[in-house]
Motif scaffolding. Sequence first.
Motif, PDB file in Angstrom:
ATOM      1  N   GLU A 168      -9.619  73.236   7.742  1.00  0.00           N
ATOM      2  CA  GLU A 168     -10.355  74.368   7.175  1.00  0.00           C
ATOM      3  C   GLU A 168     -11.745  73.860   6.856  1.00  0.00           C
ATOM      4  N   THR A 169     -12.757  74.605   7.283  1.00  0.00           N
ATOM      5  CA  THR A 169     -14.123  74.095   7.205  1.00  0.00           C
ATOM      6  C   THR A 169     -15.078  75.172   6.723  1.00  0.00           C
ATOM      7  N   LEU A 170     -15.962  74.767   5.807  1.00  0.00           N
ATOM      8  CA  LEU A 170     -17.052  75.638   5.363  1.00  0.00           C
ATOM      9  C   LEU A 170     -18.299  75.283   6.154  1.00  0.00           C
ATOM     10  N   ALA A 182     -11.043  71.706   1.830  1.00  0.00           N
ATOM     11  CA  ALA A 182     -11.759  72.021   3.073  1.00  0.00           C
ATOM     12  C   ALA A 182     -12.894  71.031   3.259  1.00  0.00           C
ATOM     13  N   LEU A 183     -13.365  70.957   4.494  1.00  0.00           N
ATOM     14  CA  LEU A 183     -14.584  70.207   4.778  1.00  0.00           C
ATOM     15  C   LEU A 183     -15.786  71.124   4.566  1.00  0.00           C
ATOM     16  N   LEU A 184     -16.859  70.555   4.051  1.00  0.00           N
ATOM     17  CA  LEU A 184     -18.134  71.266   3.922  1.00  0.00           C
ATOM     18  C   LEU A 184     -19.148  70.538   4.794  1.00  0.00           C
ATOM     19  N   LEU A 185     -19.703  71.231   5.756  1.00  0.00           N
ATOM     20  CA  LEU A 185     -20.666  70.611   6.675  1.00  0.00           C
ATOM     21  C   LEU A 185     -22.097  70.837   6.202  1.00  0.00           C
ATOM     22  N   THR A 186     -23.017  70.004   6.700  1.00  0.00           N
ATOM     23  CA  THR A 186     -24.453  70.230   6.490  1.00  0.00           C
ATOM     24  C   THR A 186     -25.043  70.942   7.706  1.00  0.00           C
ATOM     25  N   PRO A 225     -22.239  75.980   6.685  1.00  0.00           N
ATOM     26  CA  PRO A 225     -23.401  76.593   6.050  1.00  0.00           C
ATOM     27  C   PRO A 225     -24.173  77.454   7.053  1.00  0.00           C
ATOM     28  N   PRO A 226     -25.100  78.249   6.588  1.00  0.00           N
ATOM     29  CA  PRO A 226     -25.806  79.168   7.496  1.00  0.00           C
ATOM     30  C   PRO A 226     -26.454  78.495   8.702  1.00  0.00           C
ATOM     31  N   THR A 227     -27.039  77.302   8.536  1.00  0.00           N
ATOM     32  CA  THR A 227     -27.690  76.679   9.692  1.00  0.00           C
ATOM     33  C   THR A 227     -26.676  76.346  10.782  1.00  0.00           C
ATOM     34  N   ALA A 228     -25.489  75.882  10.392  1.00  0.00           N
ATOM     35  CA  ALA A 228     -24.460  75.556  11.393  1.00  0.00           C
ATOM     36  C   ALA A 228     -23.972  76.826  12.090  1.00  0.00           C
ATOM     37  N   VAL A 229     -23.829  77.884  11.325  1.00  0.00           N
ATOM     38  CA  VAL A 229     -23.417  79.161  11.918  1.00  0.00           C
ATOM     39  C   VAL A 229     -24.475  79.640  12.908  1.00  0.00           C
ATOM     40  N   SER A 230     -25.738  79.471  12.528  1.00  0.00           N
ATOM     41  CA  SER A 230     -26.812  79.953  13.411  1.00  0.00           C
ATOM     42  C   SER A 230     -26.825  79.198  14.730  1.00  0.00           C
ATOM     43  N   VAL A 290     -19.732  80.513   6.423  1.00  0.00           N
ATOM     44  CA  VAL A 290     -18.411  81.046   6.773  1.00  0.00           C
ATOM     45  C   VAL A 290     -17.340  79.993   6.505  1.00  0.00           C
ATOM     46  N   ARG A 291     -16.139  80.479   6.288  1.00  0.00           N
ATOM     47  CA  ARG A 291     -14.957  79.606   6.170  1.00  0.00           C
ATOM     48  C   ARG A 291     -14.116  79.822   7.425  1.00  0.00           C
ATOM     49  N   VAL A 292     -13.852  78.715   8.150  1.00  0.00           N
ATOM     50  CA  VAL A 292     -13.132  78.802   9.419  1.00  0.00           C
ATOM     51  C   VAL A 292     -11.794  78.088   9.295  1.00  0.00           C
TER      52      VAL A 292
END
Lengths: 495, 517
Positions: free
Chosen positions: B281-283, B422-426, B285-290, B503-505
């Motif tokens: 499960e991973t969070l 969960a993991l939180l990415l930069t 952030p907006p830049t990664a989603v973009s 987002v949470r995936v």
Amino acid sequence: MPLRDLADAALAQAKSLGAQHADFRAERIRGQHIGLSDGHPQTASDADDTGLAVRVIVDGTWGFASAVDLTTDAAALAARQAIEVAKVAAAMNTEPIELAPEPAYGDVTWVSAYEIDPFTVSVADKVALLAQWSNILLAHPAVSHVDASLQQVRECKFYSDGATTATQQRVRLQPALTAVAISDDGMFDTMRTLAPPVGRGYEFLTSTRLRDGTGWDFEAELAELPDLLAAKLQAPTVEPGHYDLVIDPSNLWLAIHESIGHATELDRALGYEAAYAGTSFATLDKLGSLRYGSGVMHVTGDRTTEHALATIGYDDEGVAGQSWDLITDGILSGYQLDRRMALLKGFGRSNGCAFSDGPGHMPLQRMANVSLQPAPGGPSTEDLIAGVNNGIYILGDKSWSIDMQRYNFQFTGQRFVKIKNGRLAGQLRDVAYQATTTDFWGSMEAVGGPQTYVLGGAFNCGKGQPGQVAPVSHGCPAVLMRGVRILNTAEEGAT
Amino acid sequence: MTTASGYSVQETVERALAAARSDDCVVIAVETSSANLRWAGNTLTTNGVSASRQLTVIAINRHGHGPKDASAGVVSRAGVRPDQIEDVVRQAERAAAEATPAEDADELAGPEQPGSFGMGNKETGGIAGRDQAGSFGLGNKETGGIAGRDQAGSFGMKNRDEPGWDSPPGRTEIGVLRDFAATLGETLRAAQAAGRKLYGFAEHELTSTFLGTSSGVRQRHDQPTGRVELNAKSADLERSAWAGEATRDFTDVDVAGLAAGLAERLDWAKRTISLPAGRYETLLPPTAVSDLLTYLYWSAGAKEAAEGRTVFSKPGGGTRIGERLSAQPVTLSSDPRATGLACAPFVIAHASGPDSSVFDNGLPLSATSWISEGSLAALISSRHSAEVAGLPVTPAIDNLTFATSAAAPPALEDMIASTGRALLLTCLWYIREVDPQTLLLTGLTRDGVYLVEDGEVVGAVNNFRFNESPVGMLGRLLEVGATVPTLPREWGDYFNRAAMPPVRVEGFNMSSVSQAS
């Protein structure tokens, strides 16, 4: 307007305003891209980029400015702007810039080796040739679509720093045809020609002199490609695991580019690219001691190989083209340098790797031709395959990705052929190989002989901010790797 | 403003059109200026200012069998002097004479086009209204999207702040970075004193595009594009954090604030935790989603989807338009008038491609939903590729917004607080396509992966190589946060205007461990 007059105006202006160093470039870069879809023209662009650039060092700080108009007024204004930029940027600078010395070469000229300037051939002729090739592929029942493209560049550079004035021109082109096959159940796959980008002229597309590399045997490649694609679409999916690999130069050049070429750029090793392209695990303290790969590994850097894409007479700092070792007997033995880093880190002289992709950009340390040397008298590709019991023969490049320190990479390819008991045994699908750089090169048991050596490469290697692209070639033989991790990409993507 | 040789850019366009002998002609004149600073290890590395001027002439020969029977020749030249304008036109005409009939041939847009926003136009083959998908007015505060525009009031009208056709081209210069450089210098010295190293890049660019056609179009667009990226590392380079922002003028950039936020992240990383490859499960952030959704957007062409060779192709023929991609009420959209993300409101095409056409130059662009409430709603198209695919005309637009219509979407901090594990990415890096069938992408995590347990960040985790499809990921969205402006880390060089949520995936596929730090 003679370019020398522009250079004189810029250099005199820079010196009069206190620059300790100034250099001037004027460039004209002609580019043309032609693209066909299913034999019909889809894209045609023809660009001609010109301009001038002035780079200065003022009180130990860089300043750079460029202009589009090739006039003495524009050149002098660019020099003044470069001085102003250096003064604004001085607030951020804590490391005075100094350059390694380079002999003065006076007035010199250099032209790359080619026979037919592609810009002397009509677009209609080029489109007709690409359409003819497309139709060969489309005639096969397995082929649903064909994309064809031809990129061509003629790059003219004028450089002057007062001691060296270099006028240079080089030509390059990249042809590619990709066939698409779609099965009744909606599965699709592609296969692209293996023809590399080259520092040659239009003769690469038309010459029948194949043995010396003047021309590429498109006829033969296009004849076999549809059947190969049809077989690929029907091929069994790979069982993930560890396999012995025989890697063709058409695939291996990209692994060299990513895991050796970028990793031995000294600006990366020093951290200058840390926020963007990344750094390198091959840091300067490991020079002479890092075990990069097996003892059969000999990698060179050069800007001198004929028909290679990074080859040029003098770089964008007036340094003459050279050739040197990067990895010797598997040990890290050299870096790619520019004049600033060469002095800063005690190398004495730059090996000529400064390059800017146009007048609007400041030169960076960019990649030389980085090549894995073949073994004199070494084995053929068939000999390498004969030494594998359970493995995969990989041809052609496709997907690539590597981490920001050049450790972990993943590559796919155009074709994957199963090797069983020393013989090729049909294609496989959904293959990717994944490894850590030093493990991968450490698993290299054998390199092929000169008869397997091919010069591959890329037109558009990206680096730097603002982003710049550079052309670069990588020569290599076929190689034998033991026990490399293979992924099944269909399983990787399963949700 | 005139060029060094005497003609204004508007005069250049008019001279080129006047010189044209072809049946139709399109002229695009682009003036670009930029300034940049780059630093590494707490000191300046490179910098510069640059200016360029490009003239593109598209000559069109019509062959007498209707608007779709024509050939085009395209020539672009930099630094064209007045005495060279006619030569460029003639080169384009020679290219048109050599060319075979263009598949995408059509009538040129007329000057009346801007007034026809959102309405079908039978004469030009039709610009279908985007309201068909029910997405008109997307992105308002009530639905959790980014701040909405006064769309109804602005369609078909020139923004009063935009310069008119006759105004000189915009220009930027190093002065726009003067205050920023001074503050950055102080920030670099403070980082040095604190034992941290800062790396990064700041760039401001202004592009003025003037489009003129023989059919009477005179359109002009000024595009400011700026960004700052800041990377902080510990002195031993073992810990790393990154932040980036897009900006239109640098007046809103708080570099000291960015540096403070990165210092906090470096503190998070003082405790390190090794985790193996696997699905987590991973969070994001907006830049990664973009970065993931920008690639999805670039892959959403109508022509190749209709041909059966993209993830948006329907097995057996046709496209997946209308198919549900996510159970979440998410919308992926573009709007040339999006607040803070404004971009050219008309088509600018220097060359034709699978889903772009030089014949479409000047066609108006309006808000378009590519995914609407979780379902695929539109694919990028030219008039030609839309006709091939049997879809409405929806050309590419140079911004992208992803938002949920769920009530009160949370901020990333709230999502962290509600996390069990969960993991939180930069951010993500070196993203490349592995398999177009599923749009499987590979890439790396970069500059900070953190483990969140029981609502708190408990330490930094090793980096991973991922193998994920953004299309597949949409189907595994567990939570979608509040949309905010962001800068794509990987694609920011080419795609600067984005607003995305965290987002949470579920089960993000971390395929292997990367040793990179």
